[in-house]
Write a protein that holds these residues in place. Structure first.
Motif, PDB file in Angstrom:
ATOM      1  N   ASN A  99       0.844  -1.199   0.000  1.00  0.00           N
ATOM      2  CA  ASN A  99       0.000   0.000   0.000  1.00  0.00           C
ATOM      3  C   ASN A  99       0.878   1.247   0.000  1.00  0.00           C
ATOM      4  OD1 ASN A  99      -1.671   2.220   0.868  1.00  0.00           O
ATOM      5  ND2 ASN A  99      -3.177   0.721   1.557  1.00  0.00           N
ATOM      6  N   GLN A 100       0.770   2.048  -1.057  1.00  0.00           N
ATOM      7  CA  GLN A 100       1.617   3.239  -1.172  1.00  0.00           C
ATOM      8  C   GLN A 100       1.339   4.251  -0.067  1.00  0.00           C
ATOM      9  OE1 GLN A 100       0.715   5.962  -4.420  1.00  0.00           O
ATOM     10  NE2 GLN A 100      -1.279   4.959  -4.760  1.00  0.00           N
ATOM     11  N   TRP A 101       0.105   4.291   0.464  1.00  0.00           N
ATOM     12  CA  TRP A 101      -0.227   5.271   1.498  1.00  0.00           C
ATOM     13  C   TRP A 101       0.347   4.864   2.847  1.00  0.00           C
ATOM     14  CZ3 TRP A 101      -1.289   9.402  -0.840  1.00  0.00           C
ATOM     15  CH2 TRP A 101      -1.974   9.382  -2.058  1.00  0.00           C
ATOM     16  N   VAL A 138      -7.330   5.685   1.715  1.00  0.00           N
ATOM     17  CA  VAL A 138      -6.099   6.438   1.947  1.00  0.00           C
ATOM     18  C   VAL A 138      -6.006   6.794   3.421  1.00  0.00           C
ATOM     19  CG1 VAL A 138      -4.851   8.587   1.476  1.00  0.00           C
ATOM     20  CG2 VAL A 138      -6.005   7.367  -0.389  1.00  0.00           C
ATOM     21  N   PHE A 139      -7.120   7.239   3.968  1.00  0.00           N
ATOM     22  CA  PHE A 139      -7.139   7.698   5.358  1.00  0.00           C
ATOM     23  C   PHE A 139      -6.840   6.585   6.354  1.00  0.00           C
ATOM     24  CE2 PHE A 139      -9.611   8.053   9.287  1.00  0.00           C
ATOM     25  CZ  PHE A 139      -9.055   9.201   9.822  1.00  0.00           C
ATOM     26  N   ILE A 140      -7.489   5.424   6.193  1.00  0.00           N
ATOM     27  CA  ILE A 140      -7.382   4.369   7.204  1.00  0.00           C
ATOM     28  C   ILE A 140      -5.947   3.876   7.389  1.00  0.00           C
ATOM     29  CG2 ILE A 140      -8.106   2.017   7.806  1.00  0.00           C
ATOM     30  CD1 ILE A 140     -10.850   2.694   6.617  1.00  0.00           C
ATOM     31  N   PRO A 141      -5.200   3.528   6.309  1.00  0.00           N
ATOM     32  CA  PRO A 141      -3.819   3.091   6.546  1.00  0.00           C
ATOM     33  C   PRO A 141      -2.932   4.189   7.112  1.00  0.00           C
ATOM     34  CG  PRO A 141      -4.268   3.257   4.190  1.00  0.00           C
ATOM     35  CD  PRO A 141      -5.575   3.378   4.894  1.00  0.00           C
ATOM     36  N   MET A 142      -3.158   5.448   6.697  1.00  0.00           N
ATOM     37  CA  MET A 142      -2.336   6.529   7.241  1.00  0.00           C
ATOM     38  C   MET A 142      -2.675   6.788   8.703  1.00  0.00           C
ATOM     39  SD  MET A 142      -1.806   9.227   4.111  1.00  0.00           S
ATOM     40  CE  MET A 142      -0.484  10.052   4.978  1.00  0.00           C
ATOM     41  N   ALA A 143      -3.937   6.584   9.068  1.00  0.00           N
ATOM     42  CA  ALA A 143      -4.313   6.703  10.476  1.00  0.00           C
ATOM     43  C   ALA A 143      -3.630   5.619  11.302  1.00  0.00           C
ATOM     44  CB  ALA A 143      -5.834   6.604  10.623  1.00  0.00           C
TER      45      ALA A 143
END
Length: 388
Positions: free
Chosen positions: A50-52, A240-245
């Motif tokens: 996952n790039q994010w 995008v939000f969930i993995p960065m969170a």
């Protein structure tokens, strides 16, 4: 450069880093949406490609490296002294503060009733709440503080009657950290007593890193929250939000274990994030996370200049990516490995419990209504792969 400018430089850097990280990452999904612990998790390789995920890792590494370089520079002591000045009233009464907060937490969950230690660990046994009140009362005397620590461990063990061990791992490290503090604080052995705040900090750090992994293993658990409260993602796409969170929570938890400036700024960052989550999620979130927020404030005020383990290693800037990589390997291997050990490679999905959730449907827990995106999801649905 003035002292104020020297102090504000790193704080500005810290504020910029926070601005680029998901701010509502810390609401504990098990308190607000249906979940099935035994469902099949997403393969860890899905996270690694996952790039994010890697974008989040890169942003946090920049923050950590820059903070450590400032800490090592001639400005580092100025920054530390600035933090010390701001937090010295709390530091001087750190023990009284921690004891009062722990007692207040147990009074709060006693008043709420029907839970063991957190909102998702529900119990119909009324006597459990009275144990919580006894724990709160024991904290006011140094002679009985060890009994309070033993009581916390006992509540965790009692929860094993109703909940899977894998589920309770979410609360093991923090519970042990708080219990260790209550056992060590009244100790007459000063060498042991000096470790009481480290026990709290390590317990919290491990708990944050462990619980953050559910954002990678079970991203579908978070979909009802994103649907109901789309502003949580700050306009970012859901996936995008969930993995960065998850990266934010894991790496800042890791930061609590590093050098003084990194751990203090990580604590402040997490405190901002947890505080921001109170407004959209209300008093359930405040009660559930109140103890965590209080410990974070104590870490931010901690004026000790030492590093508890691997001091020489942690003081090297180059060790930051090495340490973070090692932490990711250890925690991911443990999380996915233990899940397989408990539930098998395909998870444990029993047809007779297909519609089971752990939350009652009331105004404070609006998930689980009749609409498909809010409804009682089956184990298959909750364990399904996220939308691509």
């Amino acid at each position: 450069m003035s002292t104020l400018q020297r102090f504000c430089g790193p704080i500005t850097l810290f504020a910029t880093a926070i601005a680029f990280t998901p701010g509502s990452a810390s609401a504990h999904v098990k308190w607000f949406a249906p979940y099935i612990v035994g469902a099949r998790p997403e393969p860890v390789v899905e996270t690694l490609v996952n790039q994010w995920f890697w974008t989040g890792i890169a942003l946090v590494l920049i923050f950590f490296v820059a903070t450590r370089m400032i800490e090592k520079s001639r400005y580092g002591q100025t920054v530390i002294e600035g933090l010390n000045t701001v937090t010295s009233p709390l530091w001087r009464r750190q023990d009284e503060y921690i004891r009062a907060i722990i007692a207040a937490f147990f009074v709060a969950i006693f008043a709420v009733g029907g839970v063991y230690l957190t909102p998702d660990l529900k119990t119909p046994a009324e006597w459990v709440s009275w144990i919580q009140l006894v724990i709160a009362c024991c904290i006011f005397s140094r002679r009985t503080m060890p009994l309070a620590g033993i009581g916390i461990v006992a509540l965790w063990l009692l929860a094993l009657r109703d909940y899977d061990l894998f589920h309770l791992f979410d609360y093991l490290a923090l519970g042990l950290g708080v219990a260790a503090y209550l056992l060590l604080e009244p100790s007459k052995n000063e060498t042991m007593r000096d470790r009481r705040f480290e026990a709290l900090r390590w317990g919290l750090a491990i708990a944050l890193m462990w619980s953050s992994l559910e954002k990678f293993a079970f991203p579908s658990w978070f979909y009802p929250l994103v649907i109901e409260k789309p502003f949580l993602t700050f306009g970012m796409p859901r996936d995008v939000f969930i993995p960065m969170a998850g990266v934010t929570e894991f790496t800042l938890g890791f930061g609590l274990l590093w050098t003084p400036l990194i751990r203090r700024l990580s604590a402040i960052a997490l405190l901002v994030i947890f505080t921001a989550a109170v407004w959209p999620f209300g008093r359930v979130d405040l009660i559930g996370h109140g103890l965590i927020m209080a410990i974070l404030l104590a870490v931010a005020a901690d004026q000790r200049s030492g590093v508890d383990l691997m001091t020489v290693f942690k003081r090297r800037v180059s060790s930051i990516p090495v340490g973070l990589s090692a932490a990711l390997i250890v925690f991911c291997t443990s999380y996915w490995g233990l899940h397989v050990a408990f539930y098998g490679h395909d998870g444990e999905v029993r047809v007779d419990e297909a519609s089971k959730t752990t939350h009652s449907f009331d105004p404070e827990h609006p998930h689980g209504q009749t609409e498909p995106e809010h409804g009682q999801q089956s184990r298959d649905q909750l364990g399904a792969s996220p939308e691509k």
